[in-house]
Design an enzyme around this catalytic site. Structure first.
Site, PDB file in Angstrom:
ATOM      1  CG  ASP A 265      -1.792   1.224   1.331  1.00  0.00           C
ATOM      2  OD1 ASP A 265      -1.861   1.984   0.340  1.00  0.00           O
ATOM      3  OD2 ASP A 265      -2.406   1.430   2.408  1.00  0.00           O
ATOM      4  CE  LYS A 272      -0.130   3.690   3.500  1.00  0.00           C
ATOM      5  NZ  LYS A 272      -1.047   4.260   4.509  1.00  0.00           N
ATOM      6  CG  ASP A 284      -2.414  -2.562   3.809  1.00  0.00           C
ATOM      7  OD1 ASP A 284      -3.017  -2.707   4.897  1.00  0.00           O
ATOM      8  OD2 ASP A 284      -2.730  -1.705   2.961  1.00  0.00           O
ATOM      9  CG  ASP A 343      -3.080   5.850   2.240  1.00  0.00           C
ATOM     10  OD1 ASP A 343      -2.937   4.637   1.945  1.00  0.00           O
ATOM     11  OD2 ASP A 343      -2.441   6.428   3.134  1.00  0.00           O
ATOM     12  CD  GLU A 345      -5.265   0.761   0.651  1.00  0.00           C
ATOM     13  OE1 GLU A 345      -5.260   1.960   1.002  1.00  0.00           O
ATOM     14  OE2 GLU A 345      -4.884  -0.159   1.400  1.00  0.00           O
ATOM     15  NE  ARG A 347     -11.701   3.252   4.124  1.00  0.00           N
ATOM     16  CZ  ARG A 347     -11.693   4.217   5.022  1.00  0.00           C
ATOM     17  NH1 ARG A 347     -12.656   5.133   5.033  1.00  0.00           N
ATOM     18  NH2 ARG A 347     -10.736   4.271   5.936  1.00  0.00           N
TER      19      ARG A 347
HETATM   20  N1  BES Z   1      -3.157   0.103   5.249  1.00  0.00           N
HETATM   21  C1  BES Z   1      -3.521   1.359   5.799  1.00  0.00           C
HETATM   22  C2  BES Z   1      -3.814   1.301   7.291  1.00  0.00           C
HETATM   23  C3  BES Z   1      -2.637   1.040   8.189  1.00  0.00           C
HETATM   24  C4  BES Z   1      -1.969   2.095   8.752  1.00  0.00           C
HETATM   25  C5  BES Z   1      -2.273  -0.238   8.533  1.00  0.00           C
HETATM   26  C6  BES Z   1      -0.928   1.877   9.603  1.00  0.00           C
HETATM   27  C7  BES Z   1      -1.220  -0.476   9.376  1.00  0.00           C
HETATM   28  C8  BES Z   1      -0.550   0.589   9.922  1.00  0.00           C
HETATM   29  C9  BES Z   1      -4.776   1.885   5.099  1.00  0.00           C
HETATM   30  O1  BES Z   1      -4.928   1.526   3.782  1.00  0.00           O
HETATM   31  C10 BES Z   1      -4.694   3.367   5.144  1.00  0.00           C
HETATM   32  O2  BES Z   1      -3.825   3.894   4.517  1.00  0.00           O
HETATM   33  N2  BES Z   1      -5.602   3.980   5.887  1.00  0.00           N
HETATM   34  C11 BES Z   1      -5.625   5.390   6.028  1.00  0.00           C
HETATM   35  C12 BES Z   1      -7.060   5.828   5.916  1.00  0.00           C
HETATM   36  C13 BES Z   1      -7.214   7.323   5.795  1.00  0.00           C
HETATM   37  C14 BES Z   1      -6.687   7.777   4.443  1.00  0.00           C
HETATM   38  C15 BES Z   1      -8.655   7.664   5.952  1.00  0.00           C
HETATM   39  C16 BES Z   1      -5.079   5.722   7.403  1.00  0.00           C
HETATM   40  O3  BES Z   1      -5.323   4.992   8.340  1.00  0.00           O
HETATM   41  O4  BES Z   1      -4.339   6.699   7.504  1.00  0.00           O
HETATM   42 ZN    ZN Z   2      -3.997  -0.227   3.188  1.00  0.00          ZN
HETATM   43 MN    MN Z   3      -3.953   2.907   2.471  1.00  0.00          MN
END
Ligand code: BES
Ligand code: ZN
Ligand code: MN
Length: 491
Positions: A265, A272, A284, A343, A345, A347
């Site tokens: 991801d 990121k 991920d 990001d 993604e 869901r």
């Molecule tokens: N895979 C990440 C969530 C994640 C973050 C897993 C840290 C493990 C450690 C997910 O796809 C993501 O990027 N989520 C974002 C959502 C936001 C953009 C609403 C997040 O948590 O920052």
């Molecule tokens: Zn993710």
């Molecule tokens: Mn993400």
């Protein structure tokens, strides 16, 4: 390593090491232990005094026994207070004593741990799991193995004679946990959507499960616009993996387990940044790892339940083909989604997987996903979040997690927060405000389940451990496999 069960009394056991569990505030030597102490020239009493061993949970103390003794090393492991002993306390104690025995260079080991809740089979299984998981070492990516010392060759669980089936079950469960750990720990240049599908194929072939892998065109035909939107910037083909375990005879229940399968991801165009932990985003696919690990275990345990294991596997990348922030995607249930953050993604991939699972006509769906950083902020690194529209399933999962030794906490499905996901142009946006981010993620998923009982586990925290803890070494934990196995078998 051979794991065996025996009714040889502790006094008659001989071998390299003998490990004994002791409760806190009950380390005085009575009965068999007093006799053993006498036989070992007072080594037990001396060790307790010298190490100031109090039986605190997880503590160990070891000592050499005088030569001429039938036992070379004695190892004590603390169990904490007797009245608060949990099944996972036994599992953790077994992990701690196994690590201590390895350090003491024991090749053969006798283990004396108490019975939990009067249940010999459950206890023997937990002890075996703790030992097996604690001794697992991942040397796949080292040019030379890190643990070159002697390995434990044989472990005997004293007082558990006849519990061979429990040991066999433990090994089956652990094979699933270890598969999940290995999938999560492997980097994104090793575990890709293609190799995830190959892993599913190996499980299917080895244990006789059904396998269907939908390619991009198949997903297009099913209208999986949300999943394919995420996949469109990757140079690797997406794979929608569907493994099916069917019992002999009529299944008692039909279940679906969905795992988020982002093999990497990057965030997409909402890439990121520094300090975001992007280098950890190989993890991920922890939900997919748990689903495939559970498939491997369940295929061997053979419950009378039909289980579908599903993962929409892809990477979230950037390229000229990438979805733009602001794009509108249509999921396979016809709902439209305005992508206000590429990001978010996971869901999107889960949306199409949930629609697919519900069409199978299952009695319940559970999804596991490393879905939000917000869940890690809420519950920390060790505890997964649980959201469900169905109290019965939620309680089954909480109970399964308790026996599995995997921490899980139920979170609110606060419908009002979905207002933050309203879009001016589409049915919904894919992210809401920063606050309550793990709750809005769950509410988003809920839009893709019509009437089937469903639960969502956000495992972003516990999928990985920075430090070793009990039978979990630092790194991938295999979180979720044991909970899923307990859930499928017992509810
Ligand atoms: N895979 C990440 C969530 C994640 C973050 C897993 C840290 C493990 C450690 C997910 O796809 C993501 O990027 N989520 C974002 C959502 C936001 C953009 C609403 C997040 O948590 O920052
Ligand atoms: Zn993710
Ligand atoms: Mn993400």
């Amino acid at each position: 390593m051979e794991l065996r069960v025996t009714n040889t009394p502790i006094l008659q056991w001989s071998g390299d090491g003998l490990a004994i569990g002791l409760f806190e505030d009950a380390v005085e030597l009575t009965g068999d232990l007093a006799a053993l102490d006498e036989k070992l020239f007072g080594t037990l009493a001396e060790l307790i005094a010298e190490a100031e061993f109090k039986g605190k949970e997880g503590n160990t103390a070891s000592s050499r026994v005088g030569s001429g003794s039938p036992i070379r090393k004695i190892i004590l492991v603390g169990l904490g207070k007797q009245e608060s002993l949990k099944l996972d306390g036994i599992r953790r104690a077994a992990g701690a004593l196994a690590k201590a025995a390895k350090k003491e260079r024991c090749k053969t080991l006798g283990v004396s741990l108490p019975l939990w809740n009067g249940e010999p089979a459950t206890t023997a299984q937990a002890i075996a799991e703790g030992i097996e998981l604690a001794l697992y070492q991942d040397n796949r990516f080292k040019s030379e193995p890190e643990d070159k010392g002697p390995q434990i060759e044989q472990v005997s669980l004293l007082g558990f004679g006849g519990q061979d089936a429990a040991i066999a079950r433990a090994r089956q469960v652990c094979s699933g946990v270890i598969l999940a750990r290995e999938l999560v720990a492997a980097p994104a240049n090793i575990v890709t959507p293609i190799t995830l599908a190959e892993t599913a194929e190996t499980i299917a072939r080895e244990f006789g499960l059904g396998l269907e892998v939908l390619e991009r065109e198949d997903c297009e035909k099913l209208g999986m616009g949300a999943f394919l939107g995420v996949a469109q910037a990757s140079d690797l083909p997406p794979k929608f993996i569907h493994l099916t375990y069917k019992p002999d005879g009529i299944p008692r229940r039909k279940l679906a387990i969905i795992g988020k399968g982002l093999t990497f991801d990057s965030g997409g165009l909402n890439i990121k940044g520094a300090g975001s932990g992007i280098e950890m985003m190989k993890t991920d696919m922890g939900g997919a790892g748990a689903a495939l690990g559970a498939a491997k275990a369940i295929a061997q345990l053979k419950p009378d339940v039909e289980v579908h294991f599903i993962t929409a596997a892809t990477e979230n990348m950037i390229s000229g083909h990438a979805m733009h922030p602001g794009d509108i995607l249509t999921a396979s249930n016809g709902k439209t989604i305005e992508i206000n953050n590429t990001d978010a993604e996971g869901r999107l991939t889960l949306a199409d997987a949930l629609v697919f699972a519900e069409k199978l006509g299952v009695d319940a769906i559970v999804d596991l996903a490393t879905l939000t950083g917000a869940c890690v902020i809420a519950l920390g690194d060790d505890i997964a979040g649980l959201w469900s529209t169905d109290d019965a399933i939620a309680n089954q999962l909480l109970q399964a997690a308790e026996l599995a030794g995997e921490k899980l906490w139920r979170m609110p499905m606060e419908e009002k927060y979905f207002e933050g996901m309203k879009s001016l142009v589409a049915d919904m946006k894919n992210t809401g405000p920063r606050s309550g981010g793990s709750i809005t993620a769950a509410l988003f998923l809920k839009q893709f389940v019509k009437e089937t009982a469903w639960a969502h586990l956000d495992i972003a925290g516990p999928v990985w451990a920075d430090k070793e803890n009990g039978y979990n070494n630092a790194g991938a934990t295999g979180y979720g496999v044991r909970t899923l196995v307990h859930w499928v078998l017992n509810s």
